[in-house]
Enzyme design. Structure first.
Site, PDB file in Angstrom:
ATOM      1  N   LEU A  94      28.277  46.840   4.368  1.00 37.91           N
ATOM      2  CA  LEU A  94      27.127  47.738   4.374  1.00 37.91           C
ATOM      3  C   LEU A  94      27.378  48.860   3.380  1.00 37.91           C
ATOM      4  O   LEU A  94      28.380  49.580   3.497  1.00 37.91           O
ATOM      5  CB  LEU A  94      26.907  48.357   5.756  1.00 37.91           C
ATOM      6  CG  LEU A  94      26.605  47.454   6.956  1.00 37.91           C
ATOM      7  CD1 LEU A  94      27.837  46.699   7.444  1.00 37.91           C
ATOM      8  CD2 LEU A  94      26.036  48.298   8.094  1.00 37.91           C
ATOM      9  N   ILE A 153      33.784  48.156  11.594  1.00 38.03           N
ATOM     10  CA  ILE A 153      34.942  48.606  10.822  1.00 38.03           C
ATOM     11  C   ILE A 153      34.575  49.823   9.979  1.00 38.03           C
ATOM     12  O   ILE A 153      33.611  49.786   9.207  1.00 38.03           O
ATOM     13  CB  ILE A 153      35.463  47.469   9.919  1.00 38.03           C
ATOM     14  CG1 ILE A 153      35.810  46.241  10.775  1.00 38.03           C
ATOM     15  CG2 ILE A 153      36.682  47.923   9.121  1.00 38.03           C
ATOM     16  CD1 ILE A 153      36.109  44.994   9.964  1.00 38.03           C
ATOM     17  N   GLY A 183      28.491  53.791   4.994  1.00 42.44           N
ATOM     18  CA  GLY A 183      29.230  52.717   4.312  1.00 42.44           C
ATOM     19  C   GLY A 183      30.305  52.135   5.205  1.00 42.44           C
ATOM     20  O   GLY A 183      31.166  52.848   5.704  1.00 42.44           O
ATOM     21  N   SER A 184      30.270  50.832   5.417  1.00 48.43           N
ATOM     22  CA  SER A 184      31.195  50.252   6.387  1.00 48.43           C
ATOM     23  C   SER A 184      31.170  48.735   6.291  1.00 48.43           C
ATOM     24  O   SER A 184      30.631  48.156   5.347  1.00 48.43           O
ATOM     25  CB  SER A 184      30.801  50.703   7.802  1.00 48.43           C
ATOM     26  OG  SER A 184      29.414  50.483   8.015  1.00 48.43           O
ATOM     27  N   ARG A 185      31.732  48.084   7.306  1.00 48.78           N
ATOM     28  CA  ARG A 185      31.836  46.631   7.333  1.00 48.78           C
ATOM     29  C   ARG A 185      31.715  46.163   8.784  1.00 48.78           C
ATOM     30  O   ARG A 185      32.179  46.841   9.710  1.00 48.78           O
ATOM     31  CB  ARG A 185      33.201  46.235   6.748  1.00 48.78           C
ATOM     32  CG  ARG A 185      33.487  44.738   6.659  1.00 48.78           C
ATOM     33  CD  ARG A 185      34.922  44.553   6.169  1.00 48.78           C
ATOM     34  NE  ARG A 185      35.276  43.170   5.911  1.00 48.78           N
ATOM     35  CZ  ARG A 185      35.657  42.701   4.731  1.00 48.78           C
ATOM     36  NH1 ARG A 185      35.715  43.514   3.686  1.00 48.78           N
ATOM     37  NH2 ARG A 185      35.990  41.435   4.571  1.00 48.78           N
TER      38      ARG A 185
END
Length: 227
Positions: A94, A153, A183-185
């Site tokens: 993301l 995450i 911002g991430s996963r």
């Protein structure tokens, strides 16, 4: 109109947005240019914390994307909760412009939740799956009692993971369960013996894009709901 706007903003953003608007008011009292800077920041916060209604395909046999973003990898790995079991990991990245609200991927029961402390390296790197701070939920699907694991995450900028799911909770696919800031996963771990419809590089929409099917589906008529 204002009520609709507030309704479509995730509650995690309320305080940040209020502070940024307050700063913009103070900024305008000092100088027009400073006020504009804070006003733009306020609008960016509203955009980031947006929480749009999604058209969620219905069916206990469906695995729905838990997040907006792009699929970085689809690979066979050891299960994060059982090293002796192989599973399929779909990694979704993301960026800061994506909707960061996370959604339940499959209807079932939350069997466990776990917070795992860690680092804050870029979420676009594969090693972030093992090294970064993350929040895990384990779901037992209604169909065939499969184990589905979702990891939220943190990334280089994202340092705040919110997970509202709890052990024993009955959940439906598409329901909101958390958010990751800036911002991430999200990794989703699936059993090997299911039909995967997603592919590497695909842009997915949380709560809408079908990633996989827990059983043979092709001739089933799909319906949808707004969440």
């Amino acid at each position: 109109m204002l009520c609709n706007l507030i309704h479509n903003i995730h509650k995690e953003g309320y305080i940040i947005i209020m502070i940024s608007f307050l700063l913009s008011c103070i900024g305008f009292a000092i100088s027009c240019s400073l006020g504009i800077i804070f006003l733009v920041a306020s609008l960016l916060c509203i955009y980031f914390f947006r929480d749009p209604i999604r058209i969620v395909p219905e069916g206990d046999h469906l695995i729905i994307s838990p997040a907006d973003g792009i699929i970085l990898n689809i690979e066979q790995v050891n299960s994060p909760i059982d090293n002796s079991t192989q599973v399929l990991c779909i990694s979704i990245f993301l960026n800061v412009l994506n909707v960061h609200v996370n959604r339940i991927p499959v209807s079932g029961t939350i069997k466990a939740t776990e917070y795992i402390p860690g680092r804050f390296i870029s979420a676009s790197l594969n090693k972030s799956s093992e090294l970064n701070e993350r929040q895990r939920i384990v779901i037992e699907s209604n169909v065939n009692h499969h184990t589905i694991i979702v990891d939220q995450i943190a990334g280089l900028i994202a340092r705040r993971i919110v997970c509202n799911a709890y052990e024993g909770q009955n959940v439906n696919s598409g329901e909101r369960f958390g958010i990751i800031r800036f911002g991430s996963r999200v990794n989703i771990y699936l059993p090997l013996n299911i039909h995967i419809s997603a592919f590497k590089g695909q842009t997915v929409i949380g709560g809408e894009t079908i990633l996989a099917y827990l059983e043979d589906y092709p001739h089933k008529q799909l319906t949808a709901k707004f969440i």
